[in-house]
Design a protein around this motif. Structure first.
Motif, short mmCIF file in Angstrom:
data_model
loop_
_atom_site.label_atom_id
_atom_site.label_comp_id
_atom_site.label_asym_id
_atom_site.label_seq_id
_atom_site.Cartn_x
_atom_site.Cartn_y
_atom_site.Cartn_z
N PRO A 51 0.82 -1.21 0.00
CA PRO A 51 0.00 0.00 0.00
C PRO A 51 0.86 1.27 0.00
CG PRO A 51 -0.75 -1.56 1.65
CD PRO A 51 0.56 -2.06 1.16
N LYS A 52 0.39 2.28 -0.70
CA LYS A 52 1.08 3.56 -0.74
C LYS A 52 0.50 4.48 0.33
CE LYS A 52 3.57 2.55 -4.39
NZ LYS A 52 5.04 2.37 -4.31
N LEU A 53 1.38 5.21 1.02
CA LEU A 53 0.91 6.19 1.99
C LEU A 53 0.30 7.38 1.24
CD1 LEU A 53 3.77 6.18 4.61
CD2 LEU A 53 1.53 5.17 4.81
N PRO A 54 -0.78 7.97 1.77
CA PRO A 54 -1.43 9.07 1.07
C PRO A 54 -0.72 10.41 1.22
CG PRO A 54 -2.62 8.53 3.05
CD PRO A 54 -1.53 7.51 2.92
N VAL A 55 0.41 10.45 1.87
CA VAL A 55 1.20 11.68 1.99
C VAL A 55 2.65 11.35 1.68
CG1 VAL A 55 -0.30 12.77 3.69
CG2 VAL A 55 1.55 11.30 4.46
N GLU A 56 3.39 12.35 1.25
CA GLU A 56 4.80 12.15 0.96
C GLU A 56 5.63 12.46 2.20
OE1 GLU A 56 5.96 14.42 -2.38
OE2 GLU A 56 4.69 13.33 -3.81
N GLN A 57 6.72 11.72 2.34
CA GLN A 57 7.62 11.93 3.47
C GLN A 57 8.36 13.26 3.30
OE1 GLN A 57 7.85 9.38 5.76
NE2 GLN A 57 9.14 10.52 7.15
N GLN A 58 8.39 14.06 4.34
CA GLN A 58 9.11 15.33 4.29
C GLN A 58 10.60 15.11 4.40
OE1 GLN A 58 7.49 17.69 7.43
NE2 GLN A 58 5.65 18.26 6.30
N ALA A 59 11.36 15.95 3.73
CA ALA A 59 12.81 15.88 3.82
C ALA A 59 13.26 16.16 5.25
CB ALA A 59 13.44 16.88 2.86
N GLY A 60 14.23 15.41 5.70
CA GLY A 60 14.77 15.64 7.04
C GLY A 60 14.16 14.78 8.12
N ALA A 61 13.06 14.09 7.80
CA ALA A 61 12.44 13.21 8.79
C ALA A 61 13.37 12.02 9.06
CB ALA A 61 11.09 12.72 8.29
N VAL A 62 13.52 11.68 10.33
CA VAL A 62 14.44 10.59 10.69
C VAL A 62 13.83 9.24 10.39
CG1 VAL A 62 15.73 9.54 12.57
CG2 VAL A 62 15.51 12.03 12.46
N TYR A 63 12.54 9.08 10.68
CA TYR A 63 11.87 7.80 10.48
C TYR A 63 10.81 7.90 9.38
CZ TYR A 63 13.92 5.32 14.41
OH TYR A 63 14.79 4.67 15.25
N ALA A 64 10.72 6.83 8.61
CA ALA A 64 9.70 6.72 7.58
C ALA A 64 8.67 5.67 8.01
CB ALA A 64 10.33 6.31 6.25
N GLU A 65 7.44 5.87 7.60
CA GLU A 65 6.34 4.96 7.91
C GLU A 65 5.94 4.21 6.64
OE1 GLU A 65 2.46 6.76 8.62
OE2 GLU A 65 2.28 5.52 10.42
N ARG A 66 5.75 2.92 6.79
CA ARG A 66 5.42 2.09 5.64
C ARG A 66 4.35 1.08 6.04
NH1 ARG A 66 9.76 -2.05 2.92
NH2 ARG A 66 8.59 -2.64 1.05
N ALA A 67 3.29 1.02 5.26
CA ALA A 67 2.21 0.06 5.54
C ALA A 67 2.52 -1.27 4.89
CB ALA A 67 0.89 0.60 5.03
N ILE A 68 2.39 -2.34 5.66
CA ILE A 68 2.59 -3.70 5.17
C ILE A 68 1.21 -4.31 4.95
CG2 ILE A 68 3.43 -5.99 5.82
CD1 ILE A 68 5.66 -4.63 7.36
N PRO A 69 1.01 -5.04 3.85
CA PRO A 69 -0.33 -5.58 3.57
C PRO A 69 -0.89 -6.40 4.73
CG PRO A 69 1.12 -5.92 1.69
CD PRO A 69 1.98 -5.42 2.82
N TYR A 70 -2.12 -6.12 5.07
CA TYR A 70 -2.80 -6.90 6.10
C TYR A 70 -3.12 -8.30 5.60
CZ TYR A 70 -7.03 -8.64 8.38
OH TYR A 70 -7.96 -9.44 8.98
N ASP A 71 -3.54 -8.37 4.34
CA ASP A 71 -4.03 -9.63 3.78
C ASP A 71 -2.89 -10.44 3.17
OD1 ASP A 71 -5.45 -11.69 2.73
OD2 ASP A 71 -6.72 -10.49 1.42
N ALA A 72 -2.56 -11.56 3.79
CA ALA A 72 -1.49 -12.41 3.28
C ALA A 72 -2.01 -13.46 2.31
CB ALA A 72 -0.78 -13.11 4.44
N SER A 73 -3.32 -13.65 2.26
CA SER A 73 -3.89 -14.80 1.54
C SER A 73 -3.63 -14.83 0.04
CB SER A 73 -5.40 -14.88 1.80
OG SER A 73 -6.06 -13.72 1.36
N PRO A 74 -3.58 -13.71 -0.69
CA PRO A 74 -3.36 -13.81 -2.13
C PRO A 74 -2.04 -14.47 -2.53
CG PRO A 74 -4.23 -11.66 -1.59
CD PRO A 74 -3.87 -12.32 -0.30
N ASN A 75 -1.07 -14.45 -1.65
CA ASN A 75 0.23 -15.03 -1.97
C ASN A 75 0.42 -16.43 -1.40
OD1 ASN A 75 0.63 -11.87 -1.65
ND2 ASN A 75 2.03 -12.60 -3.21
#
Length: 416
Positions: A51-75
């Protein structure tokens, strides 16, 4: 850490998300079990995009947030079986997200077994395990349901299962019909050496619960229902049961009780699952009058050590969640909408590590989302959290209700 299994908790999550308060410490015990409940199965296997985050990461931020798919079943493609959307989740010693997921027999939906999946290469994929294949065979007729799993600092996988009076899939196929016949017989705790492909049951004591009409209308509640466990760095195990009769610290090998818990620790006000580290365990408490929270720390000898204040108040009447905690080595980690914090057992306060505002995070500080579980910390100062959106309908679209979020330093090489 904690997670998230099966059907019997599906109705409970709805009541929790709507603010219905369950008694005392049971709230998180229930909600921690709901996260990846059996909300559905996949129809056709296909690749799951990140999934893509609906906002862009600002420059200078130390930590980035990333969503991992909830649904494992398709794979998850296993001949003759379909997979539920998610399962019981943990983080491996090398920092890889892992789930134990239920697989349902296509020809007989009552029958089920378990598979292990890892999040690698930006997708969930099945990890073949000889120990799990044998464990599935050995427990096929015992109606075991995986409730929780976690990796100890010894590298072993610890897994807790409830043994039910009938397959939970059968119960949920006709709840009204089987209501009086479905109950918990007991709880089993296993230590798994994945390198050696061995499984050993830890012979912890059993507890018979008082027969009473529970919230789900189940009249028989055998076994130590509602048991939480956590593993110390040396492999010993903390067990806190629903009734408290077998609370204590046990050998992870022999099951011998090593220590009782100091009454001064305040387990009666426990608000969430305990977490164990190197020589200590910790848990959150809430003052029933003021709603003020703190993290209590207890030594591996069972003696009360410290209380670390938390700048957060819980709405006790509405059953608010509050921050979630985790432990690794000599650190206690805490996550709330403001970010992620750390403290050592003797500290008087938590220190900010990830700042939700400065790091321009999206899910963590968003209205409606709250931290349901702190899954763990990786090798490169990265963190894995489980978030819940209480404005979403978990039954209708679990992918909107639940988010697995990974927080990594921008200068680190982590989950690819």
């Amino acid at each position: 850490m904690k997670a998230f299994s099966s059907g019997i908790v599906k109705e409970r999550i709805v009541s929790v998300m709507r603010g219905k308060r369950m008694s005392g410490m049971v709230t998180v015990l229930v909600t921690a079990a709901v996260v990846l409940c059996s909300c559905g199965v996949a129809s056709e296997p296909e690749s799951t995009p990140v999934p893509k985050l609906p906002v862009e990461q600002q420059a200078g931020a130390v930590y980035a947030e990333r969503a991992i798919p909830y649904d494992a079943s398709p794979n998850i493609q296993i001949e003759g079986y379909l997979a539920a959307q998610g399962g019981v989740m943990a983080i491996t010693p090398d920092g890889t997200p892992m789930m134990i997921v239920e697989l349902y027999d296509k020809s007989d939906e009552i029958k089920y077994k378990y598979a292990k999946v890892l999040y690698e290469g930006s997708v969930w994929s099945v990890k073949e395990e000889a120990w799990l294949e044998k464990w599935n065979e050995d427990t096929a007729g015992k109606n075991y349901m995986v409730e929780d799993c976690q990796y100890g600092e010894d590298g072993k996988l610890y897994m807790m299962c409830t043994e039910e009076s009938m397959p939970h899939t059968k119960f949920w196929s006709d709840r009204e019909k089987y209501l009086e016949d479905y109950y918990t017989i007991g709880v089993h705790l296993f230590r798994i050496d994945e390198k050696e492909n061995t499984v050993m049951e830890i012979p912890v004591p059993k507890e018979r619960a008082e027969e009473e009409e529970g919230e789900e209308g189940l009249s028989k509640m055998g076994g130590f229902v509602g048991c939480d466990f956590s593993v110390f760095a040396d492999g010993n195990v903390l067990i806190l049961s629903y009734q408290g009769k077998i609370n204590g610290i046990y050998s992870g090998v022999t099951g011998e009780k090593l220590a009782d818990i100091d009454p001064e620790a305040g387990l009666g006000n426990r608000w969430a699952d305990p977490v164990a580290g190197d020589g200590f365990f910790a848990f959150t408490t809430v003052d029933q009058q003021s709603g003020k929270m703190e993290v209590r720390v207890v030594g591996e000898d069972g003696k009360y050590m410290n209380a670390i204040p938390v700048d957060f108040k819980v709405d006790v009447e509405e059953g608010g969640m509050g921050p979630a905690i985790c432990a690794k080595e000599n650190a206690i980690m805490m996550a709330s909408g403001e970010g992620i914090f750390e403290a050592e057992p003797e500290d008087s306060a938590f220190t900010s590590v990830v700042n939700a505002e400065k790091d321009n995070l999206y899910y963590l500080p968003s209205d409606g989302y709250f931290v349901m579980d702190f899954i763990g910390k990786g090798e490169q100062d990265d963190y894995l959290l489980y978030l819940c959106n209480d404005e979403a309908d978990a039954g209708a679209d679990a992918s909107k209700a639940f988010k697995i979020c990974h927080y990594a330093r921008n200068d680190a090489t982590v989950i690819k």
